[in-house]
Design a protein around this motif. Sequence first.
Motif, mmCIF file in Angstrom:
data_model
loop_
_atom_site.group_PDB
_atom_site.id
_atom_site.type_symbol
_atom_site.label_atom_id
_atom_site.label_comp_id
_atom_site.label_asym_id
_atom_site.label_seq_id
_atom_site.Cartn_x
_atom_site.Cartn_y
_atom_site.Cartn_z
ATOM 1 N N UNK A 117 39.625 -19.076 -85.049
ATOM 2 C CA UNK A 117 38.816 -19.437 -86.215
ATOM 3 C C UNK A 117 38.939 -20.929 -86.529
ATOM 4 N N UNK A 118 40.149 -21.470 -86.404
ATOM 5 C CA UNK A 118 40.343 -22.908 -86.637
ATOM 6 C C UNK A 118 39.557 -23.724 -85.614
ATOM 7 N N UNK A 119 39.530 -23.267 -84.363
ATOM 8 C CA UNK A 119 38.755 -23.969 -83.336
ATOM 9 C C UNK A 119 37.263 -23.946 -83.667
ATOM 10 N N UNK A 120 36.785 -22.800 -84.150
ATOM 11 C CA UNK A 120 35.376 -22.694 -84.542
ATOM 12 C C UNK A 120 35.052 -23.668 -85.669
ATOM 13 N N UNK A 121 35.916 -23.710 -86.673
ATOM 14 C CA UNK A 121 35.676 -24.608 -87.807
ATOM 15 C C UNK A 121 35.770 -26.074 -87.391
ATOM 16 N N UNK A 122 36.693 -26.392 -86.478
ATOM 17 C CA UNK A 122 36.814 -27.774 -86.008
ATOM 18 C C UNK A 122 35.613 -28.156 -85.159
ATOM 19 N N UNK A 174 28.441 -13.370 -75.516
ATOM 20 C CA UNK A 174 29.806 -13.917 -75.496
ATOM 21 C C UNK A 174 29.959 -15.007 -76.544
ATOM 22 N N UNK A 175 28.927 -15.818 -76.718
ATOM 23 C CA UNK A 175 28.972 -16.871 -77.730
ATOM 24 C C UNK A 175 29.098 -16.270 -79.122
ATOM 25 N N UNK A 176 28.305 -15.254 -79.397
ATOM 26 C CA UNK A 176 28.351 -14.610 -80.711
ATOM 27 C C UNK A 176 29.697 -13.939 -80.947
ATOM 28 N N UNK A 177 30.272 -13.331 -79.904
ATOM 29 C CA UNK A 177 31.571 -12.671 -80.044
ATOM 30 C C UNK A 177 32.667 -13.685 -80.355
ATOM 31 N N UNK A 178 32.618 -14.841 -79.716
ATOM 32 C CA UNK A 178 33.602 -15.884 -79.979
ATOM 33 C C UNK A 178 33.512 -16.365 -81.425
ATOM 34 N N UNK A 179 32.307 -16.553 -81.907
ATOM 35 C CA UNK A 179 32.116 -17.095 -83.257
ATOM 36 C C UNK A 179 32.376 -16.062 -84.353
ATOM 37 N N UNK A 180 32.521 -14.806 -83.983
ATOM 38 C CA UNK A 180 32.733 -13.754 -84.985
ATOM 39 C C UNK A 180 34.170 -13.676 -85.476
ATOM 40 N N UNK A 181 35.089 -14.385 -84.821
ATOM 41 C CA UNK A 181 36.500 -14.317 -85.210
ATOM 42 C C UNK A 181 36.729 -15.010 -86.550
ATOM 43 N N UNK A 182 37.500 -14.362 -87.397
ATOM 44 C CA UNK A 182 37.871 -14.961 -88.669
ATOM 45 C C UNK A 182 36.918 -14.599 -89.787
ATOM 46 N N UNK A 195 27.390 -23.979 -80.839
ATOM 47 C CA UNK A 195 28.608 -23.862 -81.645
ATOM 48 C C UNK A 195 29.758 -23.298 -80.800
ATOM 49 N N UNK A 196 29.478 -22.305 -79.985
ATOM 50 C CA UNK A 196 30.516 -21.714 -79.129
ATOM 51 C C UNK A 196 31.046 -22.734 -78.132
ATOM 52 N N UNK A 197 30.171 -23.565 -77.580
ATOM 53 C CA UNK A 197 30.612 -24.584 -76.617
ATOM 54 C C UNK A 197 31.569 -25.567 -77.270
ATOM 55 N N UNK A 198 31.238 -26.032 -78.472
ATOM 56 C CA UNK A 198 32.112 -26.968 -79.178
ATOM 57 C C UNK A 198 33.404 -26.294 -79.619
ATOM 58 N N UNK A 199 33.337 -25.016 -79.917
ATOM 59 C CA UNK A 199 34.542 -24.275 -80.272
ATOM 60 C C UNK A 199 35.513 -24.268 -79.089
ATOM 61 N N UNK A 200 34.987 -24.028 -77.910
ATOM 62 C CA UNK A 200 35.842 -24.001 -76.714
ATOM 63 C C UNK A 200 36.454 -25.371 -76.427
ATOM 64 N N UNK A 201 35.630 -26.398 -76.592
ATOM 65 C CA UNK A 201 36.153 -27.758 -76.339
ATOM 66 C C UNK A 201 37.271 -28.079 -77.324
#
Length: 201
Positions: A117-122, A174-182, A195-201
């Motif tokens: 979740x912190x990675x998504x927000x960052x 997969x992108x939506x599943x990653x962003x669903x955390x938190x 958004x998912x790409x930047x979350x991974x980076x």
Amino acid sequence: GPRFRLPAEFIRDGALKTSGLLVAQLGGPSVNPYTPGDPWREISHYGSSPATAQAFIQDRGDKLYRRSMYTYWKRTLPPPNMAIFDAPSREMCTFDRAATNTPLQALVLLNDVQFVEAARAFGERMLTHRGDDAARLAWGFAESTSRPPTRDEATILLDALARERARFASDAAAAAALLAHGESQRDERIPVAEHAAWTQV
């Protein structure tokens, strides 16, 4: 001087601060942030007395993002995502913490809901920064490390962003599943794959 890894509480707090999720409120009661399952049941004589019949109940809202010093800490059971980073139990006095390096620590940073979740927000913070991809990545790198990236580091980040964009552009689920955390809300105006790409980076 020599470098030392931050204590467990600082690792969690650093991720929350960098992500913009940290709630800086001082004082107040202890909180129960994200924790897998019900670990209290596992380490107690569950139900043998009113004192042992308490189940772990996760808090909601801003309490999930309070500083780690406010995390409720059972004497025999540190919060699991901090125990992996050598937070001691409070069964005896500890004058010096161990500092281990195990694969489990990487798995916590990659999979624990607090860190995902912190990675998504960052990632969202980087996307709202002005400039092109290189400028956003340079800002994000400096924000998280307190120094600008080297040329090689900047190249690695740009390559990673391109790779993750291509991956999530072809796999929206997969992108939506990653962003669903938190539990924090994401900016729905940002395309899911981006958004998912930047979350991974």
